[in-house]
Design a protein around this motif. Structure first.
Motif, mmCIF file in Angstrom:
data_model
loop_
_atom_site.group_PDB
_atom_site.id
_atom_site.type_symbol
_atom_site.label_atom_id
_atom_site.label_comp_id
_atom_site.label_asym_id
_atom_site.label_seq_id
_atom_site.Cartn_x
_atom_site.Cartn_y
_atom_site.Cartn_z
ATOM 1 N N GLY A 138 -12.357 6.861 3.717
ATOM 2 C CA GLY A 138 -12.595 5.526 3.046
ATOM 3 C C GLY A 138 -11.987 5.421 1.712
ATOM 4 O O GLY A 138 -11.413 4.355 1.157
ATOM 5 N N ILE A 139 -12.351 6.502 0.802
ATOM 6 C CA ILE A 139 -11.794 6.577 -0.580
ATOM 7 C C ILE A 139 -10.447 6.476 -0.529
ATOM 8 O O ILE A 139 -9.716 5.896 -1.471
ATOM 9 C CB ILE A 139 -12.217 7.858 -1.129
ATOM 10 C CG1 ILE A 139 -13.821 7.686 -1.471
ATOM 11 C CG2 ILE A 139 -11.629 8.016 -2.569
ATOM 12 C CD1 ILE A 139 -14.193 6.683 -2.482
ATOM 13 N N ALA A 140 -9.627 7.204 0.239
ATOM 14 C CA ALA A 140 -8.228 7.145 0.575
ATOM 15 C C ALA A 140 -7.657 5.840 0.656
ATOM 16 O O ALA A 140 -6.431 5.353 0.109
ATOM 17 C CB ALA A 140 -7.463 8.208 1.725
ATOM 18 N N ALA A 141 -8.350 5.211 1.714
ATOM 19 C CA ALA A 141 -7.814 3.662 1.957
ATOM 20 C C ALA A 141 -8.079 2.694 0.692
ATOM 21 O O ALA A 141 -7.079 1.995 0.266
ATOM 22 C CB ALA A 141 -8.774 3.240 3.127
ATOM 23 N N LEU A 142 -9.111 2.920 0.049
ATOM 24 C CA LEU A 142 -9.468 2.190 -1.332
ATOM 25 C C LEU A 142 -8.422 2.648 -2.299
ATOM 26 O O LEU A 142 -7.876 1.644 -3.054
ATOM 27 C CB LEU A 142 -10.606 2.424 -1.709
ATOM 28 C CG LEU A 142 -11.841 2.071 -1.124
ATOM 29 C CD1 LEU A 142 -13.224 2.237 -1.660
ATOM 30 C CD2 LEU A 142 -11.648 0.149 -0.988
ATOM 31 N N THR A 143 -7.907 3.794 -2.435
ATOM 32 C CA THR A 143 -6.814 4.098 -3.480
ATOM 33 C C THR A 143 -5.649 3.481 -3.058
ATOM 34 O O THR A 143 -4.765 2.902 -4.007
ATOM 35 C CB THR A 143 -6.859 5.621 -3.405
ATOM 36 O OG1 THR A 143 -8.035 6.386 -3.687
ATOM 37 C CG2 THR A 143 -5.787 6.019 -4.565
ATOM 38 N N PHE A 144 -5.214 3.514 -1.870
ATOM 39 C CA PHE A 144 -3.945 2.966 -1.125
ATOM 40 C C PHE A 144 -4.212 1.305 -1.679
ATOM 41 O O PHE A 144 -2.979 1.003 -2.169
ATOM 42 C CB PHE A 144 -3.863 3.314 0.133
ATOM 43 C CG PHE A 144 -2.645 2.388 0.706
ATOM 44 C CD1 PHE A 144 -1.222 2.752 0.407
ATOM 45 C CD2 PHE A 144 -2.906 1.261 1.519
ATOM 46 C CE1 PHE A 144 -0.247 2.038 1.178
ATOM 47 C CE2 PHE A 144 -1.737 0.542 2.087
ATOM 48 C CZ PHE A 144 -0.282 1.149 1.756
ATOM 49 N N ALA A 145 -5.104 0.739 -1.279
ATOM 50 C CA ALA A 145 -5.254 -0.579 -1.541
ATOM 51 C C ALA A 145 -5.205 -0.731 -3.065
ATOM 52 O O ALA A 145 -4.542 -2.108 -3.301
ATOM 53 C CB ALA A 145 -6.664 -1.310 -0.935
ATOM 54 N N LEU A 146 -5.735 -0.128 -3.747
ATOM 55 C CA LEU A 146 -5.709 -0.254 -5.234
ATOM 56 C C LEU A 146 -4.207 -0.306 -6.038
ATOM 57 O O LEU A 146 -3.967 -1.166 -6.712
ATOM 58 C CB LEU A 146 -6.396 0.952 -5.766
ATOM 59 C CG LEU A 146 -7.114 0.624 -7.161
ATOM 60 C CD1 LEU A 146 -7.961 -0.264 -7.325
ATOM 61 C CD2 LEU A 146 -7.613 2.144 -7.853
ATOM 62 N N LEU A 147 -3.472 0.804 -5.445
ATOM 63 C CA LEU A 147 -2.159 0.936 -5.839
ATOM 64 C C LEU A 147 -1.283 -0.444 -5.378
ATOM 65 O O LEU A 147 -0.433 -1.222 -6.250
ATOM 66 C CB LEU A 147 -1.583 2.099 -5.497
ATOM 67 C CG LEU A 147 -2.336 3.340 -6.149
ATOM 68 C CD1 LEU A 147 -1.744 4.704 -5.731
ATOM 69 C CD2 LEU A 147 -1.951 3.377 -7.689
ATOM 70 N N MET A 148 -1.732 -0.581 -4.224
ATOM 71 C CA MET A 148 -0.700 -1.676 -3.700
ATOM 72 C C MET A 148 -1.094 -3.171 -4.263
ATOM 73 O O MET A 148 -0.076 -3.964 -4.490
ATOM 74 C CB MET A 148 -0.867 -1.877 -2.293
ATOM 75 C CG MET A 148 -0.290 -3.160 -1.356
ATOM 76 S SD MET A 148 1.516 -2.736 -1.386
ATOM 77 C CE MET A 148 1.586 -1.474 -0.058
ATOM 78 N N SER A 149 -2.258 -3.348 -4.545
ATOM 79 C CA SER A 149 -2.582 -4.505 -5.273
ATOM 80 C C SER A 149 -2.092 -4.718 -6.603
ATOM 81 O O SER A 149 -1.743 -5.727 -7.082
ATOM 82 C CB SER A 149 -4.240 -4.485 -5.331
ATOM 83 O OG SER A 149 -4.830 -5.776 -6.095
ATOM 84 N N ALA A 150 -2.150 -3.565 -7.438
ATOM 85 C CA ALA A 150 -1.471 -3.436 -8.827
ATOM 86 C C ALA A 150 0.082 -3.714 -8.606
ATOM 87 O O ALA A 150 0.550 -4.503 -9.529
ATOM 88 C CB ALA A 150 -1.804 -2.114 -9.314
ATOM 89 N N ARG A 151 0.690 -3.243 -7.605
ATOM 90 C CA ARG A 151 2.237 -3.305 -7.512
ATOM 91 C C ARG A 151 2.469 -5.009 -7.123
ATOM 92 O O ARG A 151 3.213 -5.598 -7.550
ATOM 93 C CB ARG A 151 2.896 -2.686 -6.433
ATOM 94 C CG ARG A 151 4.230 -2.917 -6.211
ATOM 95 C CD ARG A 151 5.138 -2.403 -7.451
ATOM 96 N NE ARG A 151 6.327 -2.437 -7.196
ATOM 97 C CZ ARG A 151 7.122 -3.488 -7.733
ATOM 98 N NH1 ARG A 151 6.384 -4.700 -8.200
ATOM 99 N NH2 ARG A 151 8.394 -3.844 -7.504
#
Length: 307
Positions: A138-151
């Motif tokens: 779940g933490i890995a999923a949130l990290t991926f979503a975090l970077l994608m949202s910033a991009r």
């Protein structure tokens, strides 16, 4: 809270409502040509849809809602990092310090929430390691979503610089184009629609209409989400992606505190310390202190002139 996995039906309802409203009032039933080429919207929408779905599924991976909110506030750090890498931006020492404080607050809360997973009363000892692995996923999923949202924020910023400010068009298109993608989630959406139908009846105030209470909750969520996301899209046309991210972060923390107080979610002293770091870092970023000093100095000068 009653159905933690209902994120897809909530997101689909939000997208459908905003898309239909925009198609009628902004696109004039398709008669108005878009100001920004549609191919650019496809890229933005792919990012937007991915972020929404990944964030929803994270809630099924032993991620508590307070941690979900706190972790997503890390979009400030992600936005700054990608701005430096992609847009070659540079910031003052106070800005870097504020981001460091926000990061420290997020990691403090994340670490303490990791301990809570192992002691969850609904798990036995054998389930503990497995639950912790799901939490890490779940933490890995949130990290991926975090970077994608910033991009995505940086991509929006460059689009508006190139083609002009068209927040309503972007809002409508970003919610209309992903709708076919929800066909992949149709079984899950239908399953939760059936569950919603089985919830207890509720009489809507004023109009007296009776409907299952979860459909009423969904209706209220869609309306408030429309107001919120429309404000965010207007903000994206007026400010940099980093400033937009900061404002949205503060809004998430208001949601966090409401969630803790109203739903009585577990929140330790360490969580409060992490939250304090995030708020102090946010205030440093906005340079509130400098603004207050300047305001006080102006008032002092006026008083002296008056004397």
């Amino acid at each position: 809270r009653q159905f933690p996995g209902c994120g897809n039906i909530v997101t689909f309802s939000q997208f459908l409502f905003i898309a239909v409203e925009g198609f009628i009032f902004e696109a004039d039933f398709g008669r108005k040509r878009p100001a920004i080429p549609i191919r650019n919207y496809f890229i933005m929408v792919a990012m937007f849809f991915t972020v929404s779905v990944v964030n929803n599924y994270a809630l099924n991976l032993n991620i508590a809602m307070p941690l979900h909110m706190i972790f997503r506030s890390g979009s400030l750090i992600a936005s700054m990092a990608l701005g430096i890498i992609i847009l070659k931006k540079r910031y003052s020492v106070s800005k870097y310090t504020s981001i460091a404080l926000v990061s420290l607050g997020i990691f403090t809360c994340t670490f303490m929430s990791a301990k809570q997973v192992a002691s969850d009363s609904g798990l036995n000892q054998e389930d503990g390691p497995q639950a912790f692995l799901w939490w890490l996923l779940g933490i890995a999923a949130l990290t991926f979503a975090l970077l994608m949202s910033a991009r995505m924020g940086i991509f929006q910023e460059t689009l508006y610089q190139k083609f002009g400010k068209h927040s309503k068009e972007a809002l409508m298109t970003n919610h209309a184009l992903p709708l076919p993608g929800f066909l992949l989630l149709a079984p899950n959406i239908y399953q939760h629609a059936v569950l919603f139908n089985q919830s207890e009846p509720f009489q809507v105030p004023v109009i007296g209409l009776t409907l299952p209470i979860l459909w009423f909750y969904l209706l209220m969520n869609v309306i408030t989400q429309y107001v919120c996301i429309r404000g965010v899209f207007i903000l994206t046309t007026e400010c940099t992606s980093l400033t937009v991210t900061l404002v949205v972060t503060l809004r998430k923390f208001v949601s966090l505190i409401f969630s803790i107080l109203y739903f009585q979610n577990p929140f330790t002293g360490w969580h409060w310390l992490g939250t304090a770091f995030v708020f102090v870092g946010t205030l440093m970023y906005t340079e509130v202190w400098n603004s207050l000093r300047a305001l006080l100095a102006r008032r002092q000068r006026r008083r002296l002139k008056g004397e």
